[in-house]
Design a protein around this motif. Structure first.
Motif, mmCIF file in Angstrom:
data_model
loop_
_atom_site.group_PDB
_atom_site.id
_atom_site.type_symbol
_atom_site.label_atom_id
_atom_site.label_comp_id
_atom_site.label_asym_id
_atom_site.label_seq_id
_atom_site.Cartn_x
_atom_site.Cartn_y
_atom_site.Cartn_z
ATOM 1 N N UNK A 177 9.168 11.329 9.148
ATOM 2 C CA UNK A 177 10.517 10.791 9.043
ATOM 3 C C UNK A 177 11.199 11.456 7.856
ATOM 4 N N UNK A 178 12.022 12.476 8.119
ATOM 5 C CA UNK A 178 12.773 13.198 7.092
ATOM 6 C C UNK A 178 11.870 13.600 5.940
ATOM 7 N N UNK A 179 10.754 14.230 6.249
ATOM 8 C CA UNK A 179 9.796 14.697 5.242
ATOM 9 C C UNK A 179 9.224 13.565 4.398
ATOM 10 N N UNK A 180 9.322 12.353 4.887
ATOM 11 C CA UNK A 180 8.763 11.205 4.182
ATOM 12 C C UNK A 180 7.517 10.703 4.891
ATOM 13 N N UNK A 181 7.484 9.423 5.226
ATOM 14 C CA UNK A 181 6.304 8.863 5.882
ATOM 15 C C UNK A 181 6.037 9.512 7.239
ATOM 16 N N UNK A 182 4.768 9.614 7.568
ATOM 17 C CA UNK A 182 4.403 10.032 8.907
ATOM 18 C C UNK A 182 4.502 8.856 9.851
ATOM 19 N N UNK A 183 4.749 9.105 11.114
ATOM 20 C CA UNK A 183 4.858 8.029 12.087
ATOM 21 C C UNK A 183 4.202 8.454 13.390
ATOM 22 N N UNK A 184 3.733 7.471 14.137
ATOM 23 C CA UNK A 184 3.179 7.751 15.452
ATOM 24 C C UNK A 184 3.369 6.533 16.344
ATOM 25 N N UNK A 185 3.463 6.788 17.622
ATOM 26 C CA UNK A 185 3.566 5.726 18.627
ATOM 27 C C UNK A 185 2.863 6.223 19.881
ATOM 28 N N UNK A 238 1.656 7.254 4.563
ATOM 29 C CA UNK A 238 2.251 8.036 3.481
ATOM 30 C C UNK A 238 1.225 8.180 2.363
ATOM 31 N N UNK A 239 1.236 9.318 1.696
ATOM 32 C CA UNK A 239 0.351 9.547 0.555
ATOM 33 C C UNK A 239 1.185 9.572 -0.721
ATOM 34 N N UNK A 240 0.914 8.612 -1.617
ATOM 35 C CA UNK A 240 1.643 8.520 -2.887
ATOM 36 C C UNK A 240 0.948 9.380 -3.945
ATOM 37 N N UNK A 241 1.733 9.852 -4.893
ATOM 38 C CA UNK A 241 1.231 10.721 -5.951
ATOM 39 C C UNK A 241 0.613 9.870 -7.066
ATOM 40 N N UNK A 292 -3.013 9.429 -9.114
ATOM 41 C CA UNK A 292 -4.272 10.130 -9.359
ATOM 42 C C UNK A 292 -4.361 11.320 -8.399
ATOM 43 N N UNK A 293 -5.426 11.357 -7.578
ATOM 44 C CA UNK A 293 -5.548 12.466 -6.631
ATOM 45 C C UNK A 293 -5.024 12.110 -5.242
ATOM 46 N N UNK A 294 -4.240 11.035 -5.154
ATOM 47 C CA UNK A 294 -3.615 10.664 -3.884
ATOM 48 C C UNK A 294 -3.974 9.273 -3.430
ATOM 49 N N UNK A 295 -2.961 8.425 -3.228
ATOM 50 C CA UNK A 295 -3.148 7.088 -2.663
ATOM 51 C C UNK A 295 -2.571 7.093 -1.254
ATOM 52 N N UNK A 296 -3.450 7.042 -0.269
ATOM 53 C CA UNK A 296 -3.038 7.073 1.137
ATOM 54 C C UNK A 296 -2.858 5.641 1.629
ATOM 55 N N UNK A 297 -1.706 5.357 2.231
ATOM 56 C CA UNK A 297 -1.398 4.024 2.760
ATOM 57 C C UNK A 297 -0.989 4.169 4.225
ATOM 58 N N UNK A 298 -1.593 3.368 5.085
ATOM 59 C CA UNK A 298 -1.253 3.397 6.509
ATOM 60 C C UNK A 298 -1.163 1.982 7.035
ATOM 61 N N UNK A 299 -0.200 1.739 7.912
ATOM 62 C CA UNK A 299 -0.068 0.455 8.599
ATOM 63 C C UNK A 299 0.085 0.727 10.093
ATOM 64 N N UNK A 300 -0.406 -0.192 10.899
ATOM 65 C CA UNK A 300 -0.323 0.008 12.337
ATOM 66 C C UNK A 300 -0.260 -1.336 13.062
#
Length: 218
Positions: free
Chosen positions: A43-51, A75-78, A80-88
């Motif tokens: 989404x505009x170089x932001x969060x990834x999305x899938x359906x 989305x992966x937040x900056x 430490x070495x990356x905080x990956x967050x996903x919801x579904x």
């Protein structure tokens, strides 16, 4: 006889950063027919999305129609070495609104999910090239009940992985993840039969568990 799905048609196209795909399949031995659609992108170089959606029916039984769907963001937040967050969000059309234990006893096709509506959250913090910490929570939205797991992963070398973790279940009584064994069960072909007293009232899914495992790559 093994099942051999036959893909009748599949179409893929990419629009800017979004991948689209459609699939039609037919399983000859079971006469199952399904139509699916997938969307994956950013989404505009932001969060990834899938359906992903699938409609399926057995051509010998029109009432067997069911609908499956998954919609998610990550989305992966900056941090430490990356905080990956996903919801579904998951809609499991083959699931039940209740009576999960009887559904499992009744046989037929098995699924990890017994209910119909779920919400999943995944957090994974990477500290460096060796350590990561992950939290996963899966909630049955209709019970409500759920299961949560926490695991620490260590990669001491390029070919060895060690994982220490634990699971816990929670929620309202009688939920999918808080089921207890009843005094009697109805078994197809046998009617209602009693459950041995030593098993009555026990949790089907453990309240909590710990695990430690290793994986070796070669």
């Amino acid at each position: 006889e093994p099942s051999h799905p036959i893909a009748l048609a599949r179409y893929d196209v990419t629009v800017t950063t979004t991948d689209l795909a459609g699939l039609v399949s037919w399983d000859e031995p079971t006469n199952d027919f399904s139509v699916g659609f997938e969307v994956k992108g950013d989404i505009e170089d932001g969060p990834g999305m899938w359906a992903e959606t699938t409609g399926a029916v057995n051509l010998d039984d029109a009432e067997s129609y069911h609908f499956e769907a998954e919609v998610g963001l990550d989305y992966t937040f900056d941090v430490l070495d990356g905080l990956y967050v996903a919801t579904e969000y998951i809609h499991h059309g083959k699931g039940r609104a209740g009576d999960y234990l009887q559904s499992a006893i009744g046989g037929g096709r098995r699924s990890v999910l017994l209910g119909q509506e779920y919400f999943l959250v995944l957090l994974r913090q990477t500290f460096d090239g060796e350590w990561s910490l992950q939290l996963l929570n899966l909630l049955n939205c209709r019970d409500p009940s759920g299961t949560a797991s926490l695991q620490l992963t260590w990669l001491p070398t390029g070919y060895l992985e060690l994982v220490l973790g634990g699971n816990a279940t929670y929620g309202a009584d009688g939920g999918e993840y808080t089921l207890v064994i009843p005094n009697t069960v109805a078994v197809p072909g046998l009617g209602t039969i009693p459950v041995p007293e030593q098993y009555q009232g026990l949790r089907v899914t453990p309240v909590a568990s710990l695990f430690l495992w290793a994986r070796f790559y070669y």
